[in-house]
Design an enzyme around this catalytic site. Structure first.
Site, PDB file in Angstrom:
ATOM      1  N   HIS A   1      13.607  -0.377  -1.152  1.00 37.08           N
ATOM      2  CA  HIS A   1      12.424   0.499  -1.192  1.00 37.08           C
ATOM      3  C   HIS A   1      12.644   1.807  -0.437  1.00 37.08           C
ATOM      4  CE1 HIS A   1      10.959  -3.733  -1.516  1.00 37.08           C
ATOM      5  NE2 HIS A   1      10.343  -3.208  -2.556  1.00 37.08           N
TER       6      HIS A   1
ATOM      7  N   ASP B   1      14.258   0.053   3.234  1.00 33.53           N
ATOM      8  CA  ASP B   1      14.998  -1.210   3.234  1.00 33.53           C
ATOM      9  C   ASP B   1      15.905  -1.198   2.013  1.00 33.53           C
ATOM     10  OD1 ASP B   1      13.482  -1.997   1.034  1.00 33.53           O
ATOM     11  OD2 ASP B   1      12.238  -3.424   2.138  1.00 33.53           O
TER      12      ASP B   1
ATOM     13  N   SER C   1       5.983  -3.833  -5.819  1.00 36.86           N
ATOM     14  CA  SER C   1       6.099  -3.357  -4.436  1.00 36.86           C
ATOM     15  C   SER C   1       6.210  -1.840  -4.323  1.00 36.86           C
ATOM     16  CB  SER C   1       7.317  -3.983  -3.755  1.00 36.86           C
ATOM     17  OG  SER C   1       8.496  -3.627  -4.447  1.00 36.86           O
TER      18      SER C   1
END
Ligand SMILES: *[C@@H]1O[C@H](CO)[C@@H](O)[C@H](O)[C@H]1NC(C)=O
Length: 350
Positions: A328, A325, A35
């Site tokens: 991240h 978040d 990610s």
């Protein structure tokens, strides 16, 4: 006379063209990983590890939630732009892009994945070996489109970026029993480094020459991990940070050994650890206000589907936060990390 000057111009322009060609930076950016660099592949597979909904992407072009795990762009987008290539790197599985789009940059990354096959199974995402299969498919599609010669040129002059590993520890080793019962933490790191070695050797055999391997971030300082440490004041978990430092040292040794072993290989380790740790410890210095909690929701645990647009606690200005978040960075942080890499380890490719 006129004829002579025309041919002189022709000679000069030929000369300039050659210089431009010799001087050309990388031809394309090819991305593997998780990610930290996924630009939307998970939108097209059945997994809960998704982010193609608001508020994700709210600061992206057109406020579009592309599946990047941030409010905007990820580091590889900034790197691509810095190399004079496209502004955003498209996801390979996105059917709205064609092989023509992918010729100057393509992303095979999948949020939630890791070096270890077991890691990719936790959230049913794309295992690293499958990212490689997609790369092989991409290679034949590109050959069909541009011919063998041109494809070979593009692939050997591309910059390959591999950004993966955090999930092997935080989603797998430290939370599931299987690998822990099999490996000590030291042994597990060696196991992962062995997979990294194989992977790099395989893409080398498939023409990759310029490769940047990304080290682990200070993963004990991700807001989600701090939340599990609330009994200790929500501080960074030192044990995880030490593992990240240790693993990065193993990767550095791997880089040195592969550069000796594989002729023509230019492999570098781009470690975000030091710069990100500094940002987290001195957020004001970098123009941030908050580094212990994230923008989305309460900033302590939300990510993916828990980070949704109806959460009343989400911050209004993500630029004030290091993290978007609980796992991240914000686009602003991603830009700083990318710039740092471009000016340091990636400078050899410019
Ligand atoms: C991961 O799974 C693939 C596909 O089954 C297999 O080819 C590969 O060897 C596995 N990797 C490791 C390190 O076990």
């Amino acid at each position: 006379m006129a004829l002579a000057s025309i041919s002189l111009i022709l000679i000069i322009s030929q000369f300039l063209l050659q210089i431009i060609k010799i001087d050309a930076k990388v031809s394309s950016i090819i991305v593997f990983g998780d990610s930290s660099v996924d630009s939307g592949n998970n939108n097209f597979i059945p997994t809960v590890a998704k982010s193609n909904f608001r508020p994700y992407g709210r600061d992206f072009d057109g406020g579009k939630a592309t599946g990047r795990f941030s409010n905007g762009r990820v580091p590889t987008d900034f790197i691509s732009e810095a190399f004079g290539l496209k502004k955003n790197i498209p996801a390979y599985l996105d059917p709205s892009y064609t092989i023509q789009d992918f010729a100057t940059g393509v992303c095979f990354a999948s949020a939630g994945t890791g070096y270890d096959n077991i890691t990719s199974k936790v959230l049913s995402v794309i295992p690293l070996w499958k990212e490689l299969e997609y790369y092989k498919e991409y290679q034949s599609r590109l050959e069909e489109y541009l011919g063998n010669q041109k494809t070979s040129e593009i692939l050997s002059e591309a910059l390959y970026i591999i950004s993966i590993g955090t999930n092997d520890f935080l989603e797998n080793y430290y939370v599931l029993p299987h690998r822990q019962s099999q490996f000590s933490i030291e042994e597990y790191q060696n196991y992962l480094a062995g997979i990294a070695r194989n992977f790099i050797t395989q893409i080398y055999e498939l023409k990759a020459r310029k490769i940047s391997l990304t080290g682990l971030p200070p993963m004990g300082c991700l807001p989600l991990e701090r939340t599990t440490n609330l009994a200790f004041g929500g501080n960074c978990i030192d044990r995880y940070n030490r593992v990240a430092i240790n693993f990065n040292q193993k990767l550095q040794a791997l880089v040195e050994s592969l550069n000796k072993e594989l002729s023509g290989l230019q492999l570098v380790l781009s470690s975000p650890y030091t710069i990100l740790y500094d940002i987290i410890q001195n957020p004001y210095f970098y123009g941030f206000e908050y580094s212990a909690t994230a923008c989305c929701g309460t900033g302590r645990f939300e990510m993916g589907y828990l980070c949704d647009q109806h959460n009343p606690f989400t911050c209004s200005d993500a630029d004030r936060y290091v993290f978007w978040d609980s796992f991240h960075p914000t686009e602003k942080t991603n830009g700083i990390l990318a710039n740092y890499a471009v000016k340091t380890t990636l400078a050899v490719f410019q």
